[in-house]
Design a protein around this motif. Structure first.
Motif, short mmCIF file in Angstrom:
data_model
loop_
_atom_site.label_atom_id
_atom_site.label_comp_id
_atom_site.label_asym_id
_atom_site.label_seq_id
_atom_site.Cartn_x
_atom_site.Cartn_y
_atom_site.Cartn_z
N ALA A 1 -9.31 42.54 53.48
CA ALA A 1 -10.04 42.33 54.45
C ALA A 1 -11.54 43.22 54.32
O ALA A 1 -13.23 42.62 54.05
CB ALA A 1 -10.35 42.65 56.50
N HIS B 1 -10.30 36.05 54.14
CA HIS B 1 -9.06 35.54 55.26
C HIS B 1 -8.21 35.04 54.97
O HIS B 1 -6.98 35.37 55.62
CB HIS B 1 -9.16 34.63 56.33
CG HIS B 1 -10.65 34.58 56.76
ND1 HIS B 1 -12.23 35.12 56.71
CD2 HIS B 1 -11.23 35.81 58.01
CE1 HIS B 1 -12.97 34.90 57.38
NE2 HIS B 1 -12.20 35.60 58.05
N HIS C 1 -11.07 42.20 63.89
CA HIS C 1 -11.16 41.62 63.35
C HIS C 1 -11.87 40.13 64.58
O HIS C 1 -12.40 39.41 63.77
CB HIS C 1 -10.66 40.58 62.07
CG HIS C 1 -11.12 39.37 60.72
ND1 HIS C 1 -11.64 40.63 60.09
CD2 HIS C 1 -11.41 38.46 60.78
CE1 HIS C 1 -11.73 39.70 59.20
NE2 HIS C 1 -12.62 38.40 59.73
#
Length: 478
Positions: free
Chosen positions: A324, A289, A70
């Motif tokens: 995500a 998130h 990420h």
């Protein structure tokens, strides 16, 4: 020798002896030569720089060290739009739309580094280039040279002699038209040269040839207009005044009116305005998130049932990576919807402006020129779509790594546990999932098809003026 050719030859001899004509032609020729050389050099330099920057951006992305996937989503990447070969003649929208986009997760950024922030017409006269000179100055040159072609014969009394000798009005008009068309053809040589240069640089010969043909058609319209006024008006000063007024109207006033009309008819919000409107819907999608966001409760239930797990800790995949990827997909669908709506409205505005080519051939030739050169609004929109596809693919590839290459336990503990944090770093070889990006124009056949409407509008102009010339020539009297 044919009467038409004899009349044309005499006209050329007269112009060759005229200092006004020679000085005007020389000025235009010098401007064309200098502007063509400068624009070609600038576009070539831009193409080389942007290609190098694209390669450098990819090398920088690939060279990143081992890290959490990420982190790479937010590290981002760049996409550059290199100018096509024919941009050396018509840079089109390049100066006002930006040349590169920063690609990152959760966002669709705007194109950056536009040379000018004005030019709301997306391809107007923001900078002097060969296309602008052909669209603006060449018609003026034809007006200066040809406004008195027939009137001069009438004022000197030679028109009566020519008619008395049995020469028809159509033959006289044909000779005058051939003479002025010869001058226009001479000034087509620079654009033909640039077209040849672009073909040598990789441009499709079809697109280059149709571009030259489009400007030949445009100058033909002005040749016909100048001849029609010279046939129908009986005083040279009146003819010159009418033609200059027509030039102001066609080349300067109507294009601006068309732009305003397009903006008034279709309200196309900008990127920032669209983002503000989208915020409320974006919040409802949940925070990618935060894997515990209630917006993902239904997804969690579905995934647990799919893998027959009692909790997210028991899943064989990383729940945070799943969230995500799911969040990015939903957010991208939302952003794409707004982006497509905005681009559709911009395309509608552009079509309205192009349709004003019925009133202004300058608008028609500009639209066809940008389209054939691969520097039009539609090409910029395709760049936005392709760069967005690149962004989504590499972000989702990283999210897939997040879900499959990392354990949920390590991912949840990495902020507090250095060992867990080390285990969440993916090997840098994984960054090779990013695809190389090289933007190229549409195939020549597609560009020619898109340019069909503005080219047809110029043909309508030429046919209508041809009819006026035929009527005026038949009624020609001393």
């Amino acid at each position: 020798m044919n009467t038409v050719l004899l009349i044309a030859r005499e006209e050329w001899r007269l112009w060759a002896r005229s200092r006004v004509v020679l000085v005007a032609a020389l000025i235009v020729a010098v401007l064309l030569a200098v502007t063509s050389a400068i624009t070609a050099a600038r576009v070539g330099d831009e193409a080389a720089k942007r290609t190098a920057r694209q390669a450098s951006a990819e090398a920088t992305f690939f060279a990143q060290p081992d890290r959490h996937p990420h982190r790479m989503v937010h590290y981002g990447h760049y996409a550059f739009r290199s100018p096509p070969p024919l941009a050396a003649f018509d840079p089109g929208v390049d100066a006002v739309t930006g040349q590169s986009i920063f690609l990152e997760g959760h966002r669709q950024n705007t194109a950056m580094f536009a040379d000018t922030r004005s030019g709301a017409d997306l391809g107007g006269f923001a900078a002097l280039n060969p296309a602008n000179l052909y669209q603006l100055l060449l018609p003026l040159l034809l007006i200066i040279i040809g406004h008195g072609m027939v009137l001069r014969e009438r004022e000197s009394g030679t028109l009566a002699v020519m008619l008395a000798q049995g020469q028809s009005g159509l033959a006289i008009a044909g000779g005058k038209a051939l003479a002025l068309a010869g001058v226009a053809a001479l000034f087509l040589l620079p654009v033909a040269g640039l077209a040849g240069f672009s073909v040598a640089a990789g441009e499709a010969p079809l697109a280059a040839a149709i571009l030259v043909a489009g400007y030949a058609l445009y100058l033909g319209v002005w040749v016909a207009l100048v001849l029609a006024v010279s046939l129908l008006v009986r005083q040279r000063s009146v003819a010159l005044g009418l033609l200059v007024f027509a030039w102001l109207l066609i080349a300067l006033i109507v294009p601006r009116l068309a732009i305003n009309a397009g903006s008034a008819a279709v309200d196309a919000p900008g990127k920032i305005e669209s983002d503000l409107v989208m915020l409320a819907q974006q919040r409802a999608l949940g925070d990618g998130h935060n894997a515990a966001d209630p917006a993902f409760d239904a997804l969690q239930k579905q995934v647990l049932e799919q893998y027959e797990a009692a909790s997210i800790e028991e899943l064989p995949i990383n729940w945070r990576g799943v969230v995500a990827g799911y969040s990015e997909a939903k957010l991208t669908d939302l952003m794409n919807g707004y982006a497509e709506a905005r681009m559709q409205k911009e395309a509608q505005q552009s079509r309205i402006v192009t349709l004003f080519g019925l009133v202004s051939p300058t608008l028609a030739v500009g639209a066809s020129s940008r389209t054939l050169a691969g520097t039009d609004l539609a090409t910029h929109h395709r760049f936005l779509r392709e760069s967005e596809a690149l962004r989504f693919d590499f972000v989702q590839g990283l999210n897939d790594l997040h879900a499959k290459a990392l354990t949920y336990a390590d991912d949840a503990a990495r902020s507090a546990d250095p060992e867990a944090e080390a285990r969440t770093r993916v090997n840098a070889d994984a960054w090779r999932l990013l695809e190389t990006f090289r933007f190229v124009p549409d195939p020549a056949t597609q560009r020619v098809a898109r340019a069909g409407l503005p080219l047809a509008l110029m043909l309508i102009w030429l046919a209508a003026l041809g009819g006026v010339i035929a009527v005026g020539a038949r009624r020609l009297r001393p």
